[in-house]
Design a protein around this motif. Structure first.
Motif, short mmCIF file in Angstrom:
data_model
loop_
_atom_site.label_atom_id
_atom_site.label_comp_id
_atom_site.label_asym_id
_atom_site.label_seq_id
_atom_site.Cartn_x
_atom_site.Cartn_y
_atom_site.Cartn_z
N SER B 20 0.84 -1.21 0.00
CA SER B 20 0.00 0.00 0.00
C SER B 20 0.88 1.26 0.00
N ARG B 21 2.02 1.21 0.66
CA ARG B 21 2.94 2.36 0.64
C ARG B 21 3.44 2.60 -0.78
N THR B 22 3.78 1.53 -1.48
CA THR B 22 4.26 1.67 -2.86
C THR B 22 3.17 2.24 -3.75
N ARG B 23 1.95 1.74 -3.59
CA ARG B 23 0.84 2.25 -4.43
C ARG B 23 0.60 3.73 -4.16
N ARG B 24 0.72 4.13 -2.89
CA ARG B 24 0.54 5.56 -2.56
C ARG B 24 1.65 6.39 -3.19
N ALA B 25 2.88 5.83 -3.13
CA ALA B 25 4.02 6.56 -3.71
C ALA B 25 3.83 6.75 -5.21
N ILE B 26 3.29 5.72 -5.88
CA ILE B 26 3.08 5.82 -7.34
C ILE B 26 2.00 6.87 -7.62
N SER B 27 0.91 6.80 -6.84
CA SER B 27 -0.23 7.69 -7.10
C SER B 27 0.07 9.14 -6.75
N TYR B 28 0.72 9.36 -5.61
CA TYR B 28 0.82 10.72 -5.09
C TYR B 28 2.24 11.29 -5.03
N GLY B 29 3.26 10.42 -5.03
CA GLY B 29 4.63 10.86 -4.78
C GLY B 29 5.07 12.03 -5.64
N THR B 30 4.83 11.95 -6.94
CA THR B 30 5.24 13.03 -7.85
C THR B 30 4.07 13.95 -8.18
N THR B 31 2.86 13.37 -8.21
CA THR B 31 1.69 14.15 -8.62
C THR B 31 1.42 15.31 -7.67
N ALA B 124 -8.51 27.86 -18.42
CA ALA B 124 -8.33 27.32 -17.07
C ALA B 124 -9.05 25.98 -16.89
N THR B 125 -10.18 25.81 -17.56
CA THR B 125 -10.92 24.55 -17.35
C THR B 125 -10.38 23.41 -18.21
N ILE B 126 -9.58 23.73 -19.22
CA ILE B 126 -9.02 22.66 -20.07
C ILE B 126 -8.13 21.70 -19.25
N PRO B 127 -7.13 22.21 -18.48
CA PRO B 127 -6.33 21.24 -17.71
C PRO B 127 -7.17 20.52 -16.64
N MET B 128 -8.22 21.18 -16.15
CA MET B 128 -9.08 20.50 -15.16
C MET B 128 -9.84 19.35 -15.82
N PHE B 129 -10.25 19.58 -17.06
CA PHE B 129 -10.89 18.51 -17.83
C PHE B 129 -9.88 17.36 -18.02
N ALA B 130 -8.62 17.74 -18.31
CA ALA B 130 -7.58 16.72 -18.49
C ALA B 130 -7.38 15.93 -17.19
N TYR B 131 -7.45 16.60 -16.03
CA TYR B 131 -7.33 15.88 -14.74
C TYR B 131 -8.45 14.84 -14.61
N VAL B 132 -9.67 15.25 -14.98
CA VAL B 132 -10.81 14.34 -14.87
C VAL B 132 -10.57 13.11 -15.76
N VAL B 133 -10.14 13.36 -17.01
CA VAL B 133 -9.91 12.24 -17.94
C VAL B 133 -8.78 11.35 -17.41
N MET B 134 -7.70 11.97 -16.93
CA MET B 134 -6.58 11.18 -16.41
C MET B 134 -6.99 10.37 -15.19
N LEU B 136 -9.96 9.19 -14.54
CA LEU B 136 -10.77 8.05 -14.99
C LEU B 136 -9.89 7.00 -15.67
N TRP B 137 -8.93 7.48 -16.42
CA TRP B 137 -8.04 6.59 -17.19
C TRP B 137 -7.14 5.78 -16.24
N LEU B 138 -6.52 6.48 -15.28
CA LEU B 138 -5.56 5.81 -14.38
C LEU B 138 -6.21 5.30 -13.09
N GLU B 139 -7.52 5.44 -13.01
CA GLU B 139 -8.28 5.01 -11.82
C GLU B 139 -7.79 5.72 -10.56
N GLU B 140 -7.56 7.03 -10.69
CA GLU B 140 -7.17 7.86 -9.54
C GLU B 140 -8.33 8.81 -9.28
N ASN B 141 -9.22 8.39 -8.40
CA ASN B 141 -10.47 9.15 -8.20
C ASN B 141 -10.22 10.58 -7.71
#
Lengths: 102, 192
Positions: B20-31, B124-134, B136-141
């Protein structure tokens, strides 16, 4: 029936495999991340990685990034299967009733 | 190989914890830090826009944005390179972001003419739309919710303050501020 894998069960190798199996398939991790997370020396980690690589459980890739050598490690399909079997075997031990030593 | 009940339990606990620590590091470490960097760029960009408009120096706005966005882009790239995790999906993510901005540019050209407020909210909303798509794509709610929440705040500001320079202040606080806050929170909390 899944059996305990003595190669994986060694504490450092068990930790290495747990980290690698947590990565999505085809993803890899830097050597230094493993070393720092597991708090082991380069030599110690290298020796354990060699054992896992010889067993075909991991793949080690050495590349140059901005002229600096980097080592990336990933779990192989065989390694992931062996680790899953090992976990099943550990769970099986836990599911057995404890012996009464009294 | 004989393994005791306690040894098995301890090993399984250790496996769970490390995975779980590794999964958190992948999801949040750089993001986390990258989101915070873009949040700061937005704060500085919108505050500059607000200040420059009030001081009748609108010609400098594009230059200010160019500096903040290129700095944020460079820092994000450097952080991405420093990540200990390498994934074949990274190239596709890079292509995705490139295409998103290519399409945004095309849409802007197609929709011309528009006023600065419309252009501001669109960009401003374009990158926010990209966040939503990413997300959904990477399963990062959390990325889905972040994109939706910040977009909602930005659009609310647009309808409340359109035509008023204070809209840029709103964008700095609720757009840049939200991204910075969430980015810093993720950066600090993922190790727990």
């Amino acid at each position: 029936m899944a059996e305990i894998d003595s190669l994986i069960h060694q504490p450092v190798r068990l930790q290495i495999m747990a980290i690698l199996v947590a990565l999505p398939a085809l993803d890899k991790v830097d050597f230094t991340y493993l070393r720092d997370t597991l708090e082991v020396t380069d030599g110690n980690l290298g020796a354990h990685l060699l054992k896992l690589e010889e067993a075909g459980y991991i793949a080690v890739e050495k590349v140059f990034v901005a002229r600096k050598p980097h080592t990336y490690i990933a779990a192989t399909t065989k390694g992931r299967a062996a680790f899953e079997d090992h976990v099943v075997a550990l769970e099986a031990i836990l599911s057995k009733p404890l012996k009464n030593h009294a | 190989m004989e393994i005791s009940h306690d040894d098995a339990r301890q090993s399984l606990e250790e496996i769970q914890s490390l995975m779980s620590r590794t999964r958190r590091a992948i999801s949040y470490g750089t993001t986390g830090p990258i989101i915070a960097i873009w949040g700061v760029a937005w704060i500085l960009g919108y505050l500059s826009t607000f200040t420059l408009i009030l001081n009748h120096r609108g010609a400098w706005i594009n230059w200010a944005w160019m500096i903040f966005l290129s700095t944020a882009g460079l820092l994000s790239w450097l952080l991405g390179r420093k990540s200990p995790f390498k994934s074949p999906i990274e190239k596709r993510i890079g292509i995705f972001w490139g295409l998103i901005f290519l399409f945004a540019y095309m849409w802007l050209a197609l929709m011309w003419p528009f006023d600065h407020y419309q252009a501001g909210i669109f960009v401003a909303t374009i990158p926010m739309f990209a966040y939503v798509v990413m997300g959904l794509w990477l399963e990062e709610n959390y990325l889905v919710w972040l994109g939706l929440a910040v977009s909602g705040l930005l659009v609310l500001g647009y309808f409340l303050l359109r035509g008023n320079p204070y809209m840029w202040l709103w964008m700095a606080v609720f757009g840049g501020g939200s991204l910075t806050g969430v980015g810093l929170y993720i950066s600090k909390s993922w190790r727990r």
